[in-house]
Design an enzyme around this catalytic site. Sequence first.
Site, mmCIF file in Angstrom:
data_model
loop_
_atom_site.group_PDB
_atom_site.id
_atom_site.type_symbol
_atom_site.label_atom_id
_atom_site.label_comp_id
_atom_site.label_asym_id
_atom_site.label_seq_id
_atom_site.Cartn_x
_atom_site.Cartn_y
_atom_site.Cartn_z
ATOM 1 N N HIS A 36 0.847 -1.193 0.000
ATOM 2 C CA HIS A 36 0.000 0.000 0.000
ATOM 3 C C HIS A 36 0.879 1.239 0.000
ATOM 4 O O HIS A 36 1.921 1.300 0.638
ATOM 5 C CB HIS A 36 -0.998 -0.001 1.160
ATOM 6 N N ASP A 82 -5.675 3.676 -3.211
ATOM 7 C CA ASP A 82 -5.419 4.243 -1.893
ATOM 8 C C ASP A 82 -6.286 5.481 -1.694
ATOM 9 O O ASP A 82 -5.929 6.580 -2.115
ATOM 10 C CB ASP A 82 -3.939 4.600 -1.758
ATOM 11 N N TYR A 133 6.971 13.401 -15.329
ATOM 12 C CA TYR A 133 8.128 12.534 -15.594
ATOM 13 C C TYR A 133 8.926 12.274 -14.318
ATOM 14 O O TYR A 133 9.383 11.161 -14.067
ATOM 15 C CB TYR A 133 9.055 13.158 -16.641
#
Length: 172
Positions: A36, A82, A133
Site C-alpha cells: 500500500h 489508496d 516525468y
Amino acid sequence: FFRVSDPSFFRAMGLLKNVDPVLSADLLWVLRSMGHGDRLLICDCSYPALSSAKFTTTGKVVELAIPLPRAMDAILSVLPLDFFAAVPVLMMAPEPKTPFPVAGQQVRTEAEQSLEKAGFPGPLSLQGRLPFYEDAKTCFAVVQTAERRPYGNIILTKGVIGPDGRDLLPEW
C-alpha cells in the site's frame, strides 16, 4: 503447440478464473508485489517507459498491446486504490494554460470512466508533463500500453483490501 499469432493461444494459455486475461503473469507479479502506498505508472506507447523504469523499484516495464482504458479496467479489477492518499490517481496533462488536445481529452474522459467503474469518486488530479516525468521515476513499475492518443499516462497508488474484500475506505 499454439503460435502467439493464433487467437486460440490466448483462450488456452492457462487462464485463471475471474482474472482478466490481459493480466499477464508478469503484471500480476508486479501488482501483487506492490505494497500500500506504492505507485504504478500506466503509460501510452510514446512515453519514455524504459527511461523511467530504470529509476523504479522493480526496473520493470510490462507491455500490454491494448489501449489505456482497457488496461486500466483490467488492472483496477484487482488493484485497490489508496483512498487515504492525498493524490491516489495522477494523470499527465498539458502545461498550464495549454488546453488538452481533443484526442487527449477523449483518453482523459475514458480514464475517468474506468476509475468510476472501480469506485473512485474523483476528482482525477492532473500534472504537467515535466513534473509528471519526475513523479513517474518514483513508481514501483511501469506498464506501457498501445495507447496512441496524447496524455494517456496515469499513476495509480495502491491501497489496501479491507476485511470485506473491497478497497478500504476512510470512515469520514
